[in-house]
Design a protein around this motif. Structure first.
Motif, PDB file in Angstrom:
ATOM      1  N   GLN A 140      -8.375  -6.742   8.145  1.00  0.00           N
ATOM      2  CA  GLN A 140      -7.794  -5.506   8.727  1.00  0.00           C
ATOM      3  C   GLN A 140      -7.669  -4.272   7.940  1.00  0.00           C
ATOM      4  OE1 GLN A 140      -4.582  -7.276  11.254  1.00  0.00           O
ATOM      5  NE2 GLN A 140      -5.894  -7.678  12.614  1.00  0.00           N
ATOM      6  N   LEU A 141      -7.062  -4.466   6.615  1.00  0.00           N
ATOM      7  CA  LEU A 141      -6.827  -3.461   5.917  1.00  0.00           C
ATOM      8  C   LEU A 141      -7.981  -2.607   5.557  1.00  0.00           C
ATOM      9  CD1 LEU A 141      -4.611  -2.051   4.176  1.00  0.00           C
ATOM     10  CD2 LEU A 141      -5.200  -3.706   2.200  1.00  0.00           C
ATOM     11  N   GLY A 142      -9.312  -3.485   5.773  1.00  0.00           N
ATOM     12  CA  GLY A 142     -10.598  -2.559   5.537  1.00  0.00           C
ATOM     13  C   GLY A 142     -11.117  -2.917   4.251  1.00  0.00           C
ATOM     14  N   LEU A 143     -10.634  -3.855   3.388  1.00  0.00           N
ATOM     15  CA  LEU A 143     -11.220  -4.483   2.515  1.00  0.00           C
ATOM     16  C   LEU A 143     -12.568  -5.132   2.342  1.00  0.00           C
ATOM     17  CD1 LEU A 143      -8.211  -6.004   0.324  1.00  0.00           C
ATOM     18  CD2 LEU A 143      -9.011  -3.665   0.202  1.00  0.00           C
ATOM     19  N   MET A 172      -7.786   3.447   1.328  1.00  0.00           N
ATOM     20  CA  MET A 172      -7.480   2.728   2.659  1.00  0.00           C
ATOM     21  C   MET A 172      -6.326   2.383   2.868  1.00  0.00           C
ATOM     22  SD  MET A 172      -9.155  -0.748   1.417  1.00  0.00           S
ATOM     23  CE  MET A 172     -11.010  -0.036   1.790  1.00  0.00           C
ATOM     24  N   GLU A 228       0.858  -1.200  -0.007  1.00  0.00           N
ATOM     25  CA  GLU A 228       0.197  -0.034  -0.142  1.00  0.00           C
ATOM     26  C   GLU A 228       1.030   1.183   0.069  1.00  0.00           C
ATOM     27  OE1 GLU A 228      -3.291   0.028  -0.232  1.00  0.00           O
ATOM     28  OE2 GLU A 228      -3.475  -1.986  -0.353  1.00  0.00           O
ATOM     29  N   GLY A 262      -5.360   1.983   6.609  1.00  0.00           N
ATOM     30  CA  GLY A 262      -5.301   0.230   6.610  1.00  0.00           C
ATOM     31  C   GLY A 262      -3.956  -0.201   7.048  1.00  0.00           C
ATOM     32  N   ARG A 301      -9.450  -4.020  -5.432  1.00  0.00           N
ATOM     33  CA  ARG A 301     -10.317  -3.041  -6.278  1.00  0.00           C
ATOM     34  C   ARG A 301     -10.483  -3.818  -7.733  1.00  0.00           C
ATOM     35  NH1 ARG A 301      -8.549   2.692  -7.675  1.00  0.00           N
ATOM     36  NH2 ARG A 301      -7.386   1.550  -9.066  1.00  0.00           N
ATOM     37  N   LEU A 351      -2.796  -9.473  -1.032  1.00  0.00           N
ATOM     38  CA  LEU A 351      -4.343  -8.869  -1.778  1.00  0.00           C
ATOM     39  C   LEU A 351      -4.157  -7.451  -0.977  1.00  0.00           C
ATOM     40  CD1 LEU A 351      -6.686  -9.701  -3.527  1.00  0.00           C
ATOM     41  CD2 LEU A 351      -7.714  -9.848  -1.206  1.00  0.00           C
ATOM     42  N   ASP A 352      -3.493  -6.458  -2.036  1.00  0.00           N
ATOM     43  CA  ASP A 352      -3.604  -5.102  -1.194  1.00  0.00           C
ATOM     44  C   ASP A 352      -4.990  -4.413  -2.009  1.00  0.00           C
ATOM     45  OD1 ASP A 352      -3.145  -4.464  -4.131  1.00  0.00           O
ATOM     46  OD2 ASP A 352      -1.091  -3.796  -3.495  1.00  0.00           O
ATOM     47  N   SER A 353      -5.012  -3.046  -1.721  1.00  0.00           N
ATOM     48  CA  SER A 353      -6.208  -2.547  -2.066  1.00  0.00           C
ATOM     49  C   SER A 353      -6.373  -2.321  -3.710  1.00  0.00           C
ATOM     50  CB  SER A 353      -6.504  -1.140  -1.660  1.00  0.00           C
ATOM     51  OG  SER A 353      -5.388  -0.082  -1.702  1.00  0.00           O
ATOM     52  N   THR A 357      -5.624 -10.394   6.831  1.00  0.00           N
ATOM     53  CA  THR A 357      -5.017  -9.061   6.435  1.00  0.00           C
ATOM     54  C   THR A 357      -5.995  -8.166   5.547  1.00  0.00           C
ATOM     55  OG1 THR A 357      -2.612 -10.223   6.230  1.00  0.00           O
ATOM     56  CG2 THR A 357      -3.035  -8.107   5.265  1.00  0.00           C
ATOM     57  N   ARG A 409      -3.458   0.139  10.829  1.00  0.00           N
ATOM     58  CA  ARG A 409      -4.021  -0.950  11.490  1.00  0.00           C
ATOM     59  C   ARG A 409      -3.074  -2.342  11.413  1.00  0.00           C
ATOM     60  NH1 ARG A 409      -8.959   1.348   9.732  1.00  0.00           N
ATOM     61  NH2 ARG A 409      -8.663  -0.093   7.894  1.00  0.00           N
TER      62      ARG A 409
END
Lengths: 136, 125
Positions: free
Chosen positions: B94-97, A104, A47, A108, B63, B57-59, B91, A111
């Motif tokens: 927690q990342l918010g996905l 995020m 990220e 994110g 997406r 698996l990032d944002s 993960t 967190r």
């Protein structure tokens, strides 16, 4: 904190994000982090390096082992000389984005890691430092 | 990792696509393109997206996956995400996905059962 040599990776293109992920994965694994923590750390690195690429175009990531008191862990530094963040509290709000992203990346990553320090000045750049400690 | 390495297997009226372990953004975008082309070419009714080897698996990745699910739905197909590893699931959460209403299965086998049941059920209904 003890001084350890940091591995440094230049982020100039999308493919550098993969290189950064690999370095972070190898470092965190060799430090003894379990699989879920390794995945958390690598995902945060993904990220934050993407933020450099999207917002600043280029920058660097440094990765090094750290020790403080009886704790050991890993520290990642993301540094760019891009446009900077005008409103840090907004940037830390989940869902807020100034790009096409999902907003995020910063909240994110915070967190997923144990600590995050963010310094930014408009027109000068942004430095994000994150740490994860080994839990014994 | 290049787009040529992505395998799209057509089985009956379903597509099976295995996502590579650590794809760069370009590969992820190419994967989406290849899936949509294959949906049309094979007249597929559903897609099983095997993510069992995916390490990160990032944002951006998430997406693109969610966009692909949406695009496949617009083409009349259903998607099942199959085989997400436990550490990746922890993960991603927690990342918010959020995966919205996307269907999931523990593995490819169960994903096929799910889709075949739905598609056949849809025909008789």
């Amino acid at each position: 904190m003890s001084i350890a040599l940091a591995d440094e990776i230049r982020i100039d293109s999308e493919s550098d994000i993969v290189v950064a992920r690999k370095l972070v994965r190898d470092t965190a694994t060799s430090l003894g982090f379990g699989l879920t923590d390794v995945t958390r750390i690598v995902t945060a690195a993904s990220e934050l390096t993407r933020n450099i690429y999207i917002y600043a175009g280029s920058g660097i990531m440094r990765c090094r082992p750290v020790a403080s008191d009886a704790r050991r862990g890993v520290e990642l530094v993301f540094e760019d000389k891009g446009p900077g963040i005008a409103d840090i509290s907004k940037a830390m709000t989940p869902g807020y984005t100034t790009s096409r992203g999902m907003g995020m990346g910063l909240p994110g990553s915070k967190r997923l890691m144990d600590e995050m320090d963010l310094k930014s000045a408009v027109g000068q750049g942004t430095t994000v430092v994150v740490r994860k400690w080994l839990h014994k | 990792m290049t787009a040529e390495n992505i395998s799209v297997i057509s089985l009956r009226n379903l597509l099976l696509v295995t996502v590579p372990p650590d794809p760069d953004d370009e590969t992820i975008s190419a994967l989406q393109q290849k899936i949509l082309e294959s949906m049309a070419r094979h007249d597929a009714r559903g897609l099983v997206l095997d993510i069992s080897t995916v390490q990160t698996l990032d944002s951006f990745f998430a997406r693109t996956v969610m966009e692909t699910v949406q695009m496949v739905a617009l083409m009349g197909g259903r998607t099942v995400l199959a085989g997400m590893r436990a550490d990746v699931a922890v993960t991603a959460t927690q990342l918010g996905l959020s995966i919205g209403a996307t269907q999931t299965a523990l593995d490819v086998d169960r994903a096929f059962d799910l889709l075949q049941g739905e598609i056949q059920g849809g025909r008789t209904a």
